[in-house]
Design an enzyme around this catalytic site. Structure first.
Site, short mmCIF file in Angstrom:
data_model
loop_
_atom_site.label_atom_id
_atom_site.label_comp_id
_atom_site.label_asym_id
_atom_site.label_seq_id
_atom_site.Cartn_x
_atom_site.Cartn_y
_atom_site.Cartn_z
N GLU A 163 111.38 -3.00 -54.40
CA GLU A 163 111.01 -3.28 -55.79
C GLU A 163 109.57 -2.90 -56.14
O GLU A 163 108.94 -3.54 -56.97
CB GLU A 163 111.29 -4.76 -56.14
CG GLU A 163 112.78 -5.05 -56.12
CD GLU A 163 113.14 -6.49 -56.40
OE1 GLU A 163 112.24 -7.33 -56.55
OE2 GLU A 163 114.35 -6.79 -56.45
N GLU A 247 120.56 -4.35 -54.22
CA GLU A 247 120.37 -5.81 -54.18
C GLU A 247 120.92 -6.39 -55.47
O GLU A 247 120.69 -5.86 -56.55
CB GLU A 247 118.90 -6.22 -54.01
CG GLU A 247 118.75 -7.73 -53.87
CD GLU A 247 117.32 -8.22 -53.72
OE1 GLU A 247 116.54 -7.60 -52.99
OE2 GLU A 247 117.00 -9.25 -54.36
C1 147 Z 1 114.57 -10.24 -55.71
C2 147 Z 1 113.84 -9.88 -54.40
O1 147 Z 1 114.07 -8.55 -54.00
C3 147 Z 1 114.26 -10.81 -53.27
O2 147 Z 1 113.43 -10.61 -52.15
C4 147 Z 1 114.20 -12.25 -53.73
O3 147 Z 1 112.87 -12.59 -54.01
C5 147 Z 1 115.03 -12.40 -54.98
C6 147 Z 1 115.06 -13.81 -55.50
O4 147 Z 1 115.81 -13.90 -56.69
O5 147 Z 1 114.47 -11.59 -55.96
O6 147 Z 1 114.07 -9.56 -56.82
C7 147 Z 1 114.74 -9.64 -58.03
C8 147 Z 1 114.50 -8.63 -58.95
C9 147 Z 1 115.15 -8.61 -60.17
C10 147 Z 1 116.01 -9.64 -60.52
C11 147 Z 1 116.25 -10.67 -59.62
C12 147 Z 1 115.61 -10.66 -58.38
N1 147 Z 1 116.65 -9.63 -61.78
O7 147 Z 1 116.37 -8.75 -62.62
O8 147 Z 1 117.51 -10.50 -62.06
#
Ligand code: 147
Length: 640
Positions: A163, A247
């Site tokens: 990210e 993810e």
């Molecule tokens: C993610 C991370 O990549 C994970 O490591 C963890 O922190 C997770 C927890 O929810 O979050 O990052 C996200 C990025 C975008 C969204 C959700 C989580 N989103 O857009 O809903």
């Protein structure tokens, strides 16, 4: 009248045509990392540990994951803890650190066909002078692949920086380095961020050659919200690359199941995505940390062996137990029931044997029963169709992964009625199953608790210690002390993923109340070391930790502090004793009895304070900053 979303569609005909077109299915998996979420699993008693692994990875038993994505530990907090790096300092590669290599080996032992995927959230501070997009990082990733290889593990997929976008030249250099170093078979995923990477892949043939898979995060939901549909971009779909939800998730293991199955099914119908990776794999963390129930399962009590299998595991099984990576989606057999999002969606996949097929139908947004007519053609089997279902809108073990019906097609056609709130898988395959292992009851970790670490292997995780920042591992004791100790081994601020904090770890039961936490501490460098007591709720980032602290410095300065979940630290009492110095062992202790907080150094009380903010919580240890100090003989003794 026009069809109303959510109302019953009279009937839907699904054409499962084995001669039709469709993308290659890459698999459904989950993410151990990003991070710290699997931490307590390795500390489970062997019997329950194996049961949990079986529910995650054993074919025909539980979630039956097809891809395991792991964090390449970077000594820095990546959501629920910091995962250890293989190279805390430049040139000292220690392949045995952490639990992700162990986890990959366990997964492979249960399912040799599982695909493996590595991704970094952060990295040790020595790398690239703090620049992730550096040659140091590429060499470091090659070292990590080497550690995997030494463990007999072949890594299938490798990402860049979680990210944090992408650097085109860096990805190109990563590809050429992997090719030169014998890892041409490792496919590179770009960029574990959003779809914008596809614009540059389309525009730049060299970049397109460097990246084999386009992986986007949360393409089926807004921030934290449940997915109703999935989206991609025209640049992504025209890139010729496989498109992955690399993810997705961040949902409770039970209530998140409808969003999970929608993301898989609608991921293909809406956006032609061919892999889905759930965050996280498991919540093997204590309940005070963020996202304590997210994943396929929870397992936050290694001392009791207690665990639970989430509805998300069964929603996943409705796809994974009926397919294999390498199968082919059939576009003809994929779409929306009655053509409307509100009625639910379906996808069909054909086996590599050309005959077997599985159709997955989800009715999570439907409100009434519907009729489904299936027409099978194009060389696919006309044998008995086995129907398996999960009542995903009302999670219950009694209604999960049930073999509910067998149907004999007539002239390649058959019908069934689908109820709202369900997943149905229609398949000609066999071999599915539902695990029977039962968890022991939950229990608190009894006091007194203590650990000398002397039986532990160098490089291993100190039992039950959840590192929040930095790198705590078992090492030979310093200062002339024999045996094993716990040492903080990240000597400088890492390349971080979320904000900085001091390097610390938490241990034990969040229900502990009146107790003394004590430890021997060796100040290897000038600075301040600390013990935590009544460590309770943690908000993001990890500096937002509710707890009492006892801090001591080599100068002799000490303080009793209250740290709050909003990131502030309040000094409740402080003073100075004669210098503790560096390179010597001392014993420090913090007593918590009701609202009375008392601290001692080498058996002498140095101060006290009164505070009623926190009644219960874990113990912990840490350093203020990144000193490589040691701890030994951690003890938590109950106060009557
Ligand atoms: C993610 C991370 O990549 C994970 O490591 C963890 O922190 C997770 C927890 O929810 O979050 O990052 C996200 C990025 C975008 C969204 C959700 C989580 N989103 O857009 O809903």
């Amino acid at each position: 009248p026009a069809a109303t979303p959510g109302a019953a569609a009279a009937a839907t005909t699904i054409a499962v045509n084995g001669a039709g077109t469709g993308r290659t299915f890459d698999g459904i998996g989950a993410i151990s990392g990003g991070g710290g979420n699997s931490r307590l699993l390795i500390d489970y008693p062997p019997a329950q540990r194996q049961q949990i692994l079986d529910y995650l990875f054993e074919p025909g038993y539980g979630a039956d994951l097809q891809i395991l994505k792991v964090e390449i530990g970077g000594d820095t907090n990546s959501t629920d803890g910091a995962e250890p790096s293989i190279e805390h300092t430049a040139g000292n590669v220690q392949c045995g650190t952490g639990y992700e290599f162990w986890l990959m080996q366990q997964a492979k032992a249960l399912n040799p066909n599982i695909k493996l995927y590595g991704l970094a959230w952060g990295a040790p501070g020595w790398i690239g002078g703090g620049d992730f997009w550096s040659t140091d990082t590429i060499n470091y990733l090659v070292s990590w692949l080497g550690c995997a290889k030494a463990d007999g593990l072949t890594i299938d997929y490798l990402g860049g920086w979680n990210e944090r976008g992408y650097n085109i030249a860096w990805y190109e250099q990563l590809r050429s380095t992997l090719n030169a170093d014998g890892y041409s078979g490792v496919q590179i995923v770009g960029a574990d961020s959003d779809w914008s990477v596809a614009n540059d892949i389309d525009a730049d043939p060299a970049f397109a050659n460097a990246v084999q898979v386009i992986g986007s995060h949360y393409p089926c939901q807004g921030d934290g919200g449940p997915a109703l549909s999935c989206s991609t971009t025209s640049q992504a779909t025209s890139s010729g690359k496989p498109l992955w939800a690399s993810e997705n998730g961040s949902q409770d293991m039970d209530t998140g199941a409808p969003a999970l199955i929608r993301s898989i099914v609608r991921g293909y119908t809406d956006a032609r995505m061919t892999a889905y990776l759930n965050w996280p794999l498991i919540a093997a963390i204590t309940p005070n940390l963020p996202y304590p129930t997210d994943g396929m399962m929870t397992a936050g009590q290694p001392w009791s062996g207690n665990y639970s299998v989430g509805e998300s595991a069964w929603a996943t099984a409705q796809v994974t137990q009926f397919t294999e990576p390498g199968w082919q989606f059939l576009d003809s057999g994929s779409g929306y029931l009655g053509g409307a999002e509100g009625n639910g969606a379906y996808v069909s996949l054909k086996s590599t044997n050309g005959s077997d097929y599985s159709t997955v139908i989800e009715t999570t947004t439907a409100t009434a029963a519907q009729t489904v007519n299936v027409n099978v053609s194009g060389g696919l089997s006309n044998g008995t169709v086995h129907v398996w279902s999960t009542d995903v809108n009302a999670p219950s073990p009694a209604t999960a992964l049930i073999h509910s019906q067998d149907i004999t097609p007539a002239n390649g056609s058959y019908s069934l009625t689908v109820q709202p709130g369900y997943i149905y898988t229609l398949t000609t395959t066999t071999g599915q199953g539902k695990g029977t292992a039962v968890s022991p009851a939950p229990a608190t970790l009894g006091l007194p608790y203590n650990d000398s670490y002397d039986q532990d292997a160098t490089g291993s995780e100190p039992q039950y210690l959840q590192t929040m920042q930095g790198a705590y591992q078992v090492e030979p004791c310093l200062g002339g002390r024999s045996g094993q100790c716990v040492q903080q081994l990240a000597p400088t601020t890492p390349i971080e993923w979320q904000s900085d904090s001091d390097a610390y770890g938490l241990i034990g039961d969040t229900t502990w109340s009146n107790y003394t936490v004590s430890s021997d501490v060796y100040l290897n460098q000038a600075g301040t070391a600390e013990l935590f007591g009544r460590a309770n709720k943690q908000d993001r980032p990890q500096s937002d930790q509710a707890a009492y602290l006892f801090r001591v410095s080599d100068s002799g300065a000490w303080s009793i502090d209250r740290s709050d979940a909003v990131g502030s630290i309040t000094t409740l009492a402080s003073g100075t004793v004669s210098a503790l110095g560096t390179g010597r062992w001392h014993t420090i202790a913090l007593n918590m009895w009701g609202t009375a907080l008392t601290a001692s150094i080498d058996g002498t009380t140095v101060g006290s304070a009164s505070d009623g903010t926190y009644q219960t919580g874990q113990a912990g240890l840490g350093v203020v900053g990144y000193q490589t100090d040691q701890f030994d003989n951690l003890a938590v003794n109950p106060l009557p």
